[in-house]
Structures are given as structure tokens and as C-alpha cells.
Scaffold this active site. Sequence first.
Site, PDB file in Angstrom:
ATOM      1  N   ASP A  92      -2.494 -28.218 -68.318  1.00  0.00           N
ATOM      2  CA  ASP A  92      -3.939 -28.027 -68.454  1.00  0.00           C
ATOM      3  C   ASP A  92      -4.297 -27.198 -69.688  1.00  0.00           C
ATOM      4  O   ASP A  92      -4.024 -25.997 -69.733  1.00  0.00           O
ATOM      5  CB  ASP A  92      -4.448 -27.343 -67.179  1.00  0.00           C
ATOM      6  CG  ASP A  92      -5.925 -27.042 -67.210  1.00  0.00           C
ATOM      7  OD1 ASP A  92      -6.650 -27.693 -67.984  1.00  0.00           O
ATOM      8  OD2 ASP A  92      -6.362 -26.156 -66.451  1.00  0.00           O
ATOM      9  N   ASP A 275     -10.129 -30.852 -73.192  1.00  0.00           N
ATOM     10  CA  ASP A 275      -9.553 -30.314 -71.965  1.00  0.00           C
ATOM     11  C   ASP A 275      -8.808 -31.376 -71.161  1.00  0.00           C
ATOM     12  O   ASP A 275      -9.408 -32.271 -70.580  1.00  0.00           O
ATOM     13  CB  ASP A 275     -10.693 -29.719 -71.133  1.00  0.00           C
ATOM     14  CG  ASP A 275     -10.210 -28.969 -69.903  1.00  0.00           C
ATOM     15  OD1 ASP A 275      -8.984 -28.918 -69.674  1.00  0.00           O
ATOM     16  OD2 ASP A 275     -11.060 -28.433 -69.181  1.00  0.00           O
TER      17      ASP A 275
END
Length: 388
Positions: A92, A275
Amino acid sequence: MKWFGVLGLVTLSECLVTIPLVKIKSLRENLREKDMLKEYLEKYPFRLTHKLLHKHADSGVAFEPMRNYLDIAYMGIISVGTPPQEFQVIFDTGSADLWVPSIYCSSPACSNHNTFNPLRSSTFVASGQPIKLIYGTGKMSGFVGYDTIKISSLVDRNQAFGLSVEEPDKILELATFDGILGLSYPSLSVKGVTPVFDNLWNQGLLSQKLFAFYLSRKGKKGSVVMFGGVDPSYYTGELHWVPVSKPLYWQISMDSISINGKVIACDGGCQAIVDTGTSLLLGPQDAVLNIQEIIQARRSTSGEYFIDCDAVNTLPDILFTIDGIGYPVPANAYIQKDAALGICFSSFEGNEDISNNSEEWILGDVFLRLYFTVFDRENDRIGLATAV
């Protein structure tokens, strides 16, 4: 530019370490199938401002809205300890800490996931430092430990990570993944904790201070995250470099969002976070509502925006212009289909907390599946090229 320019990226590609990522069923799909999505969306609205503006309240607390992981679709395998204990984690770029469930966790979310047993690891060292990650729906609390983390052939020794003791979040119970491996800047991590990527670099395990993502559009397999180099076979053309505007998240300046030459959002410029921990395209509520109207998406009782599946053949590309370069997102990318239910929905999602005067966006996997992305920590920049 440092010695490893574009040519360096190519010639040193043989030094990179590649980790396969597997596409999984998202939490949204699980909630939709269990008829729990409407309740969840109403109870836990996403707050983008938390993600953009968060500062640590104290040394052991970090805020990460779990709403961010509602649509996550890719995970990879790491191991922790000696001998190794395997976990499926999200790589992430929107967070900085590593955590996995532990045997000390009695929450339902831990009972159906892999849990780490420090008593079975000869290299584990407890720190006594508490850790708490506060999400939009609850919290993950536990403590920090140190151990050996193996990511493919990379052996990261003495790595700090969180061991959960409490995971009261219902979403974590439904999640396919076990934990999170954050790849954002150290300034976002819990105070005193060195993130995985920085520890790898500090130990001399990477030839270049960068990593890259290729997210395949061709089914469950083929996606990868690579550390220490770039494999040019995953993209076509040249990498276009965009400076990071705020080295906290992987945040950049975006020029505009347009359709057929007409600006429909981000007029005059805005900020965007790239992201991998988000699947959709997230932005201010008013701007997203305008886009939903343009593409004729209809709001359902669950709060999602559904669209005629045949529209994928007629709707235009939506152009994201970044640093003067246009990155088209076609209808077959911003319209997603739930194969199990045979319905299609818009990949745009609005956030009520952001006004149009401070416009911020998150470019998630919908965008990243189209564009191979390099995250260059040495030069604080992001490289984008058309994915193969």
C-alpha cells in the site's frame, strides 16, 4: 538527475526483485453479495481529508481510514520470523507501516486469518511499544516487535512491525488479506518505526531507491510489485516523471480532468495521491457528482452509482492531465462490472469533506492498471508510462 536516469533504470533492471500480486475479490464485492454494502456506506463514509491532512496525535497512534481498503484488489505474500510464517498483505503506497494479526488477538477478524506467533520465531524481539492504527470504522491496536521479514528473495532483518491484539473492525473480519505493508514516506509512519522500504535500503539490499507497480488487466495473475529497479517489458514508450509535491503520501500536482477538450474537474489544477491501496478514482463530492451525471450513472439505494453495461461502448475517454501530459482513462476502465451479479457501476466516488476550493483526488487501481508506475524515493518523483 542522479546517475540512475532512464538508462540506469533499464540497465539495472536485472538487479530488481519482483513480487507477484494476485487479484482478489474486493471488500465491496463481499459486502454487496452479503447485502451489507448499503449499511456500511451509510455508517462509514470515506473522509479524504483525514488521509491528506493527518498528523500523529502521539508517538504510537496513526490514522488510516479503512474506507480506503474497501475496493482493494491486489495482494502479495511475505513471511515473518524464523522459521518463516506466511501472510497475505496489501502493498500500500497510501500508508507507511507494516502490521499483521498476532496470536494474542481474540477478535473475530483474527480467527479467520493467518496470525503471527512470536514464540515460534527465534529472531523475534519485543519492543514494548504500543501501536494503534485508527480507521474510519474502528481501530487496530497492538504492539511493535522486530523480526526478519522476507519479501521474495529480500531478507529484511530487524524490521519493526505491528502485531495486532485487537481488530474490532467488521471489515477486517471480511477482508481476504491478513495485513498491510505500507510503502509511503517515513514521515507517515508511527514515530520511531522505520518502514520496510527504508530498512531494505538502509541495509544495502536495493540497487536503486525505488519501487514500481504493474497491475494487470488480464485476470487474477500477472500483476507485480518490483523493488530496486524497473523492468521495461511492463510498459511501452518512455517514463514521464512527475515531482512529488508533498513527500508524505505519494502526492503530485494534477493540471485538469477533461472530456473531449472540456474541463470537467480540477479546473486550474489540484492535488492527487497515487495510491495502490485504493481501487477507485476518489475526489470532491460536487466534482464527482458532475462526472456521474455526464456519464449517466444513476445512484442506487446502496449509495453506489450504477450504469448501463452497454455504455462502455459509447462513453468517451476521461483525460487526466498531469505535468502537461494527458493520461486517458477509457470507459472500459472507469466502468467496472460485478460478474457475479451482472451489473456495472462507476469507478468514481465522491467525498463530502472536500470543498472545490481545496480539490484533492486519489488515483487508485483504476488508473494504475492503465499506467505502469515508478515510485522514486531518491528523487522524490513518480514515473508514469503506458502499461502493456
